[in-house]
Design an enzyme around this catalytic site. Structure first.
Site, PDB file in Angstrom:
ATOM      1  N   GLU A  74     -27.815  36.074  24.483  1.00 28.52           N
ATOM      2  CA  GLU A  74     -28.857  36.825  25.202  1.00 28.52           C
ATOM      3  C   GLU A  74     -29.988  37.237  24.262  1.00 28.52           C
ATOM      4  OE1 GLU A  74     -28.979  36.751  28.258  1.00 28.52           O
ATOM      5  OE2 GLU A  74     -26.948  36.050  28.613  1.00 28.52           O
TER       6      GLU A  74
ATOM      7  N   HIS B 283     -24.639  30.824  39.269  1.00 25.76           N
ATOM      8  CA  HIS B 283     -25.935  30.138  39.319  1.00 25.76           C
ATOM      9  C   HIS B 283     -26.211  29.459  40.657  1.00 25.76           C
ATOM     10  CE1 HIS B 283     -24.721  30.830  35.208  1.00 25.76           C
ATOM     11  NE2 HIS B 283     -25.975  30.726  34.825  1.00 25.76           N
TER      12      HIS B 283
END
Ligand code: X8Z
Ligand code: ZN
Length: 623
Positions: free
Chosen positions: A392, A520
């Site tokens: 991240e 997703h």
């Protein structure tokens, strides 16, 4: 939506952009002003000129930056506090952004025959592919699409099921998947989580229909073609490129599959895991069988000892979630990148709040498209999340590096690059040498532990390859109409069977919609990006290790503290998407192609070992 997730496009405009613009953003009420309200630029009677094209793009960038910042703040609130009202506001903000984007993307066609300067031409092209799920350019279409997308996201993020009187959310079920070795329990967790997705099926079909209408309106065959048009080559050439790359690495996966299947058979017996054919998907330590690291104990070689487990080191050294993020930041600053801003620590969500529903799937944000970078994670103290923290932060450092690009260039060279940066840093962050340098590991193991180390890494990186290819293979077929709603689940399992060589633990109900159980899919985020990243991160690793003159095996190389690498990396990141991706790749690696040679080099010693282990076995499976 896409921008929120990963590469949230940034924000405040460049000074140059702001000063050249004639339009002042109406910060008080960005939604009130969608492009329909913007008077069309005055063009010369002979048709639009290059200067008209540039003025159009400049105006679009001002408006879009403004809308994006507004949308990001609302999306942050919605994802960190899921209630009816935040979802309502988010639907409005997402719809406004989609409407604006589709408006600009449609208008951009007016300049198709204009000899615009190179940057303007690139921006006109980017406008067309910017919105991953465009809506039709008709009243109400964007809001309808945003509403369906919002419902799907909330169903996923608040999903729960009950087993033996206890309620499980995804984190809890995943923790059982990681640690239980009881096939009945694993199957219950797996089926329980899949069950949360069944109600999504109709909405998902609707989402595909709405975004296809939008994509067609922009001149694409369908949404999948739009997604494949984002790589500086034709959609067909891109599909072929992913096939080519997968063919390079497939033998490694087949070798790993063979070895792991045998170990699972030895552990569970023929009744649970047969010797031949597919592996049972719920035995691999992860809800989607995309990362098998959690079953290292099951597949560990009997005769080679491992001296540490990162999971246990983090616990024994009393790491908590914030310390993990600080440790991640320290890696980036060690290569010369700036510390994260104070607001990162004030505004990020680093652990799951106890009192409300949130979107736990990890993401990195650039809320104002400039300085307001944050992460949102439900971090647990584990090796897996240690890696995810580095992943991240890679997004955040990318966002920061390109913050001075004009709005439409504030993104990665291609989406695989955005996903690859943090993973590339992560490759160093899990080397024993680095863990020792930061005091997590007392003694660096010798060469004898290379195979266990590489086996663990392959359970993450090699096991992931077919998974990351098949997700969009399925979606491309949904979007191009090859499969209908009634065939969604059947085709999903055909592709899992073909690429991963896995099968469900039992017959799937006719109502099942298992793709919806993977974040997703309901979130509408393309997945080929992660496949590319799995290849690219090793290319970056190889290039970086060459830069520092590393002569040992690639898997032992760490770039911790290597400021020259950091400088060169940041130079690539700072390009954003201002140039076709081969230019960015060349800036850091000297190469212009995506290529699997480096991942192959990294895992070669393991592959040779696996080949030896698999002697006499019948590897592979019938798809
Ligand atoms: O979604 C992610 C990140 C956010 S971009 C946490 N990843 C993929 C996944 O979880 O499926 C990282 C690895 C693959
Ligand atoms: Zn990511």
């Amino acid at each position: 939506m896409k921008r929120l997730l990963l590469s949230t496009v940034s924000l405040l405009l460049l000074t140059a952009c702001a000063t050249t613009s004639t339009e002042t953003p109406d910060l008080a009420d960005p939604i009130a002003e969608v492009p329909a309200d913007v008077p069309p630029p005055v063009e010369s009677p002979a048709g639009p000129t290059p200067a008209d094209a540039k003025a159009f793009v400049d105006g679009a960038e001002v408006k879009l930056a403004d809308l994006s910042e507004y949308q990001n703040h609302i999306a942050w609130a919605a994802e960190t506090y899921i209630i009816h009202d935040t979802e309502w506001a988010r639907t409005k903000a997402d719809a406004a952004m989609t409407e604006a984007m589709v408006g600009y993307a449609t208008d951009a066609a007016r300049f198709n025959d204009v000899n615009a300067d190179a940057a303007t031409r690139r921006k006109l092209n980017l406008l067309r592919v910017y919105q991953p799920l465009p809506a039709a350019n008709t009243p109400g279409a964007a809001e309808e699409l945003a509403g369906v997308a919002g419902r799907l996201g909330t169903t996923y993020s608040t999903g729960k099921f009950t087993w033996k009187g206890k309620t499980y959310n995804l984190t809890e079920a995943s923790n059982v998947m990681a640690t239980s070795r009881d096939p009945a329990t694993l199957r219950a967790m797996w089926e329980g989580w899949m069950s949360i997705a069944a109600p999504m099926k109709a909405d998902y079909a609707k989402l595909a229909q709405l975004s296809n209408a939008g994509a067609k309106g922009l001149g694409f065959d369908d949404t999948g073609a739009l997604w494949r048009s984002r790589y500086d080559m034709s959609p067909d050439a891109f599909a072929a490129e992913t096939d080519r790359l997968y063919a390079q690495v497939e033998p490694f996966y087949v070798n790993l599959h063979c070895y792991v299947r045998r170990k699972l058979n030895e552990k569970y017996g023929d009744g649970v895991q047969p010797k031949f054919g597919a592996i049972r998907a719920d035995l691999l330590g992860n809800m989607w069988a995309q990362d098998w690291t959690n079953i290292y104990d099951v597949v560990a070689p009997k005769n080679i000892k491992t001296s540490y487990s990162l999971d246990r080191l983090l616990v024994s050294k009393k790491y908590d979630a914030v310390k993990m993020v600080k440790t991640g930041e320290n890696f980036y600053t060690s290569i010369g990148l700036e510390a994260l801003p104070q607001t990162f620590w004030e505004r990020s969500m680093i652990t799951r709040p106890a009192d409300r529903e949130v979107v736990c799937h990890a993401s990195a944000w650039d809320v104002d498209n400039r300085d307001d970078i944050r992460i949102k994670m439900c971090t647990q103290v584990s090796g897996e999340d240690f890696y995810t923290v580095h992943h991240e932060l890679g997004h955040n450092y990318y966002q920061r590096a390109y913050k001075n690009q004009p709005f439409l260039f504030k993104d990665s060279a291609n989406d695989g690059f955005h996903e690859a940066i943090g993973d590339f840093i992560g490759l160093s962050s899990v080397t024993p040498t680095y863990l020792n340098q930061i005091g997590l590991l007392d003694k660096v193991p010798g060469e004898s532990e290379d195979i266990p180390f590489l086996l663990k890494m392959s359970l993450q990186k090699v096991a992931f390859l077919p998974f990351s290819v098949l997700i969009d293979r399925w979606r491309w077929e949904v979007y191009n109409g090859k499969i209908t709603e009634a065939e969604y689940n059947k085709r999903w399992w055909e592709l899992i069977g073909k690429y991963q060589g896995l099968s469900a633990p039992g017959v799937r109900p006719s109502t099942a919609f298992d793709p919806g159980a993977k974040y997703h899919i309901p979130a509408g985020v393309s997945y080929t990006r992660y496949f590319l990243a799995d290849i690219l991160q090793f290319q970056f690793q190889k290039a970086a290790c060459d830069q520092i003159g590393w002569e040992g095996p690639l898997h032992r190389c760490s770039i911790y503290g290597e400021r020259a690498v950091g400088d060169k990396l940041n130079a690539m990141l700072a390009m954003g998407q201002s140039q076709p991706w081969p230019e960015a790749m060349e800036a850091f690696t000297g190469q212009r192609d995506m290529d699997a040679t480096a991942i192959i080099e990294y895992f070669r010693p393991l592959d040779a070992w696996l080949t030896e282990q698999n002697k006499g076995q019948t590897c592979g499976w019938e798809a």
